[in-house]
Design a protein around this motif. Structure first.
Motif, short mmCIF file in Angstrom:
data_model
loop_
_atom_site.label_atom_id
_atom_site.label_comp_id
_atom_site.label_asym_id
_atom_site.label_seq_id
_atom_site.Cartn_x
_atom_site.Cartn_y
_atom_site.Cartn_z
N LEU A 224 0.46 15.83 66.83
CA LEU A 224 0.38 16.19 65.45
C LEU A 224 0.50 17.43 64.77
N VAL A 225 0.49 18.39 65.82
CA VAL A 225 0.70 19.79 65.18
C VAL A 225 2.14 19.89 65.42
N ILE A 226 2.93 19.54 66.59
CA ILE A 226 4.33 19.44 66.64
C ILE A 226 4.87 18.86 65.73
N LEU A 227 4.26 17.67 65.16
CA LEU A 227 5.18 16.80 64.09
C LEU A 227 5.00 17.65 62.73
N ALA A 228 3.89 18.44 62.57
CA ALA A 228 3.71 18.90 61.26
C ALA A 228 4.85 20.26 61.30
N PHE A 229 4.92 20.92 62.35
CA PHE A 229 6.02 22.05 62.41
C PHE A 229 7.34 21.30 62.38
N LEU A 230 7.70 20.27 63.07
CA LEU A 230 8.88 19.46 62.79
C LEU A 230 9.19 19.14 61.25
N ILE A 231 8.28 18.79 60.60
CA ILE A 231 8.33 18.40 59.06
C ILE A 231 8.81 19.72 58.47
N PHE A 232 8.21 20.74 58.74
CA PHE A 232 8.44 21.97 58.33
C PHE A 232 9.98 22.48 58.46
N LEU A 233 10.26 22.35 59.64
CA LEU A 233 11.82 22.60 60.06
C LEU A 233 12.79 21.78 59.34
N ILE A 234 12.23 20.55 59.31
CA ILE A 234 13.15 19.38 58.37
C ILE A 234 13.14 19.88 56.91
N VAL A 235 12.31 20.23 56.18
CA VAL A 235 12.38 20.78 54.85
C VAL A 235 13.12 21.86 54.73
N PHE A 236 12.70 22.88 55.49
CA PHE A 236 13.14 24.07 55.26
C PHE A 236 14.74 24.34 55.99
N GLY A 237 14.96 23.47 56.79
CA GLY A 237 16.27 23.38 57.53
C GLY A 237 17.25 22.74 56.42
N VAL A 238 16.94 21.79 55.58
CA VAL A 238 17.70 21.13 54.88
C VAL A 238 17.96 22.48 53.59
N LYS A 239 16.84 22.90 53.35
CA LYS A 239 17.17 24.16 52.33
C LYS A 239 18.09 25.19 52.57
N LEU A 240 17.74 25.74 54.27
CA LEU A 240 18.69 26.88 54.56
C LEU A 240 20.14 26.17 54.50
N ALA A 241 20.45 25.04 55.03
CA ALA A 241 21.83 24.57 55.01
C ALA A 241 22.38 24.31 53.92
#
Length: 163
Positions: free
Chosen positions: A92-109
Motif C-alpha cells: 500500500l505504501v508502494i502503491l501510494a508512491f506510484l500514484i504520486f509518480l503517475i500524477v507528477f510524471g504526467v505533469k513533468l512530461a
C-alpha cells in the motif's frame, strides 16, 4: 484477467531486452564512429531515451518475480499471517508512491514537451519523461496483483483454520 497480466509481463520483458540490445548497439556504434572521426550525434541521446523506457520495463519485470532487493531478515521471524499483513502494508505504501509518480510524471512530461534531445532536434524529451508515469502504472498493476494475492492467501489460511 491473470492471463492478460502474464502476457503483458512477457511483452514487457521482451521490450526491455530489445531496448537493452539497442542501447548496446547504439553506444558501441557511436564509440566506433567517433574513433573514425565521423561521430553519430544522435546515438547517445537515443540510447538515453531507450534507457529510460528499458529501466521501467525491467523494473516491473523484476518486481513481478520478486527479484528486487529487500531486507526481510526481521520479517521472516514472524508467523506467515503477520508477514502477509506486513507485505500488504508495504504494498500500500508502494502503491501510494506510484500514484504520486503517475500524477507528477504526467505533469513533468507536459512541462517537458517543448524540450528536445540534444542532437535529435524535433524529438521531444516528453517521450522519455513519459516512461515515468507509464512505468509507474505498470508497477501499480503489479502491486495491486500482489495485494490481491496476499489477501487471497490470508483468506485461504482463515478457511484452513476454520475447517
Amino acid at each position: 484477467m491473470r492471463k492478460i497480466y502474464e502476457i503483458l509481463g512477457k511483452i514487457e520483458l521482451y521490450v526491455a531486452e530489445v531496448l537493452l540490445i539497442l542501447i548496446v548497439v547504439l553506444v558501441f556504434s557511436a564509440g566506433v564512429s567517433r574513433t573514425l572521426k565521423n561521430p553519430i550525434y544522435w546515438a547517445n541521446p537515443l540510447a538515453s531515451f531507450f534507457f529510460a523506457w528499458a529501466t521501467m520495463f525491467a523494473m516491473d519485470a523484476a518486481y513481478r518475480r520478486d527479484k528486487l532487493m529487500n531486507v526481510d531478515f526481521l520479517v521472516k521471524r514472524f508467523p506467515q499471517k503477520i508477514q502477509s499483513y506486513i507485505k500488504i502494508f508495504n504494498y500500500l505504501v508502494i502503491l501510494a508512491f506510484l500514484i504520486f509518480l503517475i500524477v507528477f510524471g504526467v505533469k513533468l512530461a507536459f512541462i517537458q514537451r517543448y524540450r528536445t534531445f540534444e542532437g535529435m532536434y524535433g524529438f521531444s524529451y516528453m517521450w522519455a519523461t513519459l516512461s515515468i508515469p507509464v512505468g509507474s502504472l505498470l508497477l501499480s498493476i503489479t502491486t495491486l496483483v500482489k495485494i490481491i494475492d496476499e489477501i487471497t492467501n490470508l483468506r485461504r489460511w482463515r478457511k484452513e483454520l476454520c475447517s
